[in-house]
Scaffold this motif. Structure first.
Motif, mmCIF file in Angstrom:
data_model
loop_
_atom_site.group_PDB
_atom_site.id
_atom_site.type_symbol
_atom_site.label_atom_id
_atom_site.label_comp_id
_atom_site.label_asym_id
_atom_site.label_seq_id
_atom_site.Cartn_x
_atom_site.Cartn_y
_atom_site.Cartn_z
ATOM 1 N N GLN A 137 -18.865 22.749 29.579
ATOM 2 C CA GLN A 137 -19.603 21.805 28.738
ATOM 3 C C GLN A 137 -20.460 22.547 27.710
ATOM 4 O O GLN A 137 -21.657 22.325 27.580
ATOM 5 N N ARG A 138 -19.785 23.441 26.990
ATOM 6 C CA ARG A 138 -20.421 24.244 25.958
ATOM 7 C C ARG A 138 -19.717 24.007 24.622
ATOM 8 O O ARG A 138 -18.651 23.401 24.555
ATOM 9 N N SER A 139 -20.295 24.512 23.571
ATOM 10 C CA SER A 139 -19.633 24.493 22.268
ATOM 11 C C SER A 139 -18.965 25.843 22.042
ATOM 12 O O SER A 139 -19.214 26.815 22.761
ATOM 13 N N ILE A 140 -18.121 25.907 21.016
ATOM 14 C CA ILE A 140 -17.426 27.142 20.686
ATOM 15 C C ILE A 140 -17.165 27.140 19.180
ATOM 16 O O ILE A 140 -16.978 26.074 18.580
ATOM 17 N N GLU A 141 -17.176 28.304 18.572
ATOM 18 C CA GLU A 141 -16.784 28.408 17.170
ATOM 19 C C GLU A 141 -15.290 28.697 17.092
ATOM 20 O O GLU A 141 -14.795 29.590 17.796
ATOM 21 N N VAL A 142 -14.582 27.972 16.234
ATOM 22 C CA VAL A 142 -13.163 28.240 16.022
ATOM 23 C C VAL A 142 -12.922 28.497 14.540
ATOM 24 O O VAL A 142 -13.544 27.870 13.678
ATOM 25 N N LEU A 143 -12.050 29.449 14.262
ATOM 26 C CA LEU A 143 -11.622 29.706 12.890
ATOM 27 C C LEU A 143 -10.473 28.741 12.618
ATOM 28 O O LEU A 143 -9.361 28.951 13.068
ATOM 29 N N TYR A 144 -10.780 27.676 11.882
ATOM 30 C CA TYR A 144 -9.845 26.562 11.774
ATOM 31 C C TYR A 144 -9.298 26.415 10.362
ATOM 32 O O TYR A 144 -10.054 26.387 9.386
ATOM 33 N N GLN A 145 -7.955 26.317 10.290
ATOM 34 C CA GLN A 145 -7.297 26.086 9.014
ATOM 35 C C GLN A 145 -7.053 24.598 8.836
ATOM 36 O O GLN A 145 -6.136 24.033 9.391
ATOM 37 N N SER A 146 -7.907 23.964 8.065
ATOM 38 C CA SER A 146 -7.765 22.541 7.803
ATOM 39 C C SER A 146 -6.782 22.323 6.659
ATOM 40 O O SER A 146 -6.501 23.219 5.867
ATOM 41 N N MET A 147 -6.226 21.110 6.579
ATOM 42 C CA MET A 147 -5.403 20.712 5.446
ATOM 43 C C MET A 147 -6.220 19.937 4.415
ATOM 44 O O MET A 147 -5.686 19.348 3.492
ATOM 45 N N ASN A 148 -7.535 19.933 4.634
ATOM 46 C CA ASN A 148 -8.454 19.266 3.723
ATOM 47 C C ASN A 148 -8.550 20.050 2.411
ATOM 48 O O ASN A 148 -8.685 21.273 2.403
ATOM 49 N N ARG A 149 -8.489 19.348 1.283
ATOM 50 C CA ARG A 149 -8.574 20.006 -0.021
ATOM 51 C C ARG A 149 -9.906 20.712 -0.218
ATOM 52 O O ARG A 149 -10.007 21.696 -0.957
ATOM 53 N N ALA A 150 -10.943 20.205 0.437
ATOM 54 C CA ALA A 150 -12.265 20.807 0.280
ATOM 55 C C ALA A 150 -12.373 22.138 1.022
ATOM 56 O O ALA A 150 -13.256 22.940 0.723
ATOM 57 N N ARG A 151 -11.466 22.381 2.004
ATOM 58 C CA ARG A 151 -11.492 23.629 2.768
ATOM 59 C C ARG A 151 -10.079 24.218 2.809
ATOM 60 O O ARG A 151 -9.406 24.161 3.843
ATOM 61 N N PRO A 152 -9.614 24.782 1.683
ATOM 62 C CA PRO A 152 -8.245 25.284 1.622
ATOM 63 C C PRO A 152 -8.015 26.564 2.423
ATOM 64 O O PRO A 152 -6.870 26.915 2.710
ATOM 65 N N GLU A 153 -9.100 27.274 2.773
ATOM 66 C CA GLU A 153 -8.990 28.504 3.544
ATOM 67 C C GLU A 153 -9.609 28.314 4.929
ATOM 68 O O GLU A 153 -10.427 27.412 5.133
ATOM 69 N N PRO A 154 -9.221 29.146 5.903
ATOM 70 C CA PRO A 154 -9.798 29.018 7.251
ATOM 71 C C PRO A 154 -11.321 29.120 7.223
ATOM 72 O O PRO A 154 -11.880 29.929 6.484
#
Length: 307
Positions: A137-154
Motif C-alpha cells: 500500500q505504497r506509491s511508486i514512480e514509473v517512467l511512463y510513455q503516454s500517448m498523450n500529445r502533451a507528454r510525447p516523451e517518457p
C-alpha cells in the motif's frame, strides 16, 4: 468437498482430484500417471487409487487389457467440479506455451491453436515493483510513455496502484495518479522503469469506478432468425432470450469494445455482430460518467449516433 472427505490432507486431495480429472476428461488413469505427475512412490500411487475408490465407489472399473482404471458408466465426480471453461483454459495455456503438458494435467491434448496477438513486453522489474507497491500500500514512480500529445516523451510520474485489469489484449495497473489527481489505467508495457517507493496517495477504496458495477443487459441481434437467436442465447447462457453481466465501471469501455457494443450494433451485419445492448441509454450514461480517453469519447459519440 464431499461429506466424509474432510480429513483428507491437501496433497492427497489434490492427487484424488487429478485422478478424477483424468477419469472425467481423458477416460482413464493409472499408477504411472500419478507417479509422473507428483513424484510419489509406487505404493503411494496404489494407495491413492484405493483411497479414491473408497470415497467414490462405483466410479471406476479396472481395464485389464489397457492396465488402467477407466470411468464407469455411472461416473459421478466427487473431488472435481467439471467445467468446460476450466478445461479449455488449461488447453489454452498449453497451446500458448504458458504451461507444460504436466502442469496442464492433460495427458493427450487434442490439436489446438490460438489466434495470438503480438506479445506485449512487460519489464519484470517494473511489474515486481508495482506488485510490491500494491501489497505494501505504497506509491511508486514509473517512467511512463503516454500517448498523450502533451507528454510525447517518457515522464517519471508517481502512482499508487491498487489493482490490475486485462482487456483481452493488454494488462494495465489501476492506480491513483499523483500527477493528475485521479484514478487511471496505466498499461504495463508502457511503464519502462520504476523507482522510489513512497507514501501512498488515495487508496483503492476511493476508486469509485473500480468499486462500483454497471449491469449490462444484452440479447441476440434482432436481425437473426429465430433459430440463430436460440443458439446465440445458448452460447451466452441467456435465460428467457436475454442476459446480463455485472461489469466494473472502470472496465466497461474495454468490455463493450470487445463485445462490439461501442458503436451501433443494431446496424451491423447480424452474422458478424450477434448481440446488442438492451439498455443502450444507460450504457451511454455509464460511459459518460467514467473518465474515458479521447478514443473512448469518439466511440461514445458513435454510440449516441454522432460522428
Amino acid at each position: 468437498m464431499e461429506h466424509g472427505t474432510q480429513d483428507i490432507r491437501w496433497g492427497v486431495e489434490q492427487r484424488l482430484e487429478f485422478i478424477e480429472f483424468r477419469l472425467f476428461w481423458e477416460g482413464g488413469v493409472n499408477r504411472a500417471d500419478i507417479i509422473d505427475m507428483f513424484g510419489v512412490s509406487v505404493p503411494q500411487a496404489s494407495k491413492d487409487l484405493s483411497l479414491y475408490q473408497e470415497h467414490a465407489p462405483g466410479n471406476v472399473v479396472y481395464d485389464k487389457s489397457a492396465k488402467r482404471y477407466v470411468a464407469a458408466e455411472q461416473f459421478s465426480p466427487r473431488f472435481l467440479k467439471p467445467d468446460p471453461d476450466v478445461y479449455l483454459s488449461r488447453l489454452r495455456s498449453l497451446a500458448e506455451g504458458l504451461t507444460s503438458a504436466a502442469e496442464s494435467w492433460i495427458a493427450q491434448p487434442p490439436g489446438a491453436d490460438i489466434a495470438l496477438t503480438p506479445k506485449r513486453e512487460i519489464d519484470i522489474g517494473v511489474l515486481r515493483a508495482i506488485l510490491n507497491a500494491v501489497r505494501d500500500q505504497r506509491s511508486i514512480e514509473v517512467l511512463y510513455q503516454s500517448m498523450n500529445r502533451a507528454r510525447p516523451e517518457p515522464v517519471w510520474r508517481r502512482i499508487t496502484p491498487h489493482a490490475f485489469g486485462y482487456d483481452g489484449l493488454r494488462w494495465h495497473a489501476r492506480a491513483y495518479c499523483h500527477l493528475e489527481d485521479k484514478f487511471k489505467d496505466f498499461l504495463l508495457p508502457r511503464a519502462l522503469d520504476a523507482r522510489n517507493p513512497g507514501e501512498p496517495g488515495a487508496p483503492g477504496s476511493q476508486d469509485k469506478l473500480w468499486n462500483e458495477y454497471f449491469k449490462l443487459e444484452i440479447a441476440p441481434h434482432p436481425g437473426l432468425t429465430d433459430g440463430q437467436k436460440r443458439v446465440v442465447a445458448k452460447d451466452y447462457g441467456f435465460k428467457d432470450g436475454k442476459g446480463s453481466v455485472l461489469i466494473r465501471y472502470a472496465m466497461l469501455f474495454y468490455v463493450l469494445k470487445r463485445l462490439g457494443l461501442l458503436s451501433d450494433p443494431e446496424k451491423e451485419d447480424p452474422r458478424r455482430q450477434h448481440i446488442v445492448a438492451l439498455n443502450k441509454a444507460e450504457v451511454l450514461t455509464a460511459l459518460e460518467q467514467s473518465n474515458m480517453s479521447q478514443e473512448a469519447s469518439r466511440d461514445i459519440s458513435a454510440l449516441a449516433g454522432g460522428e
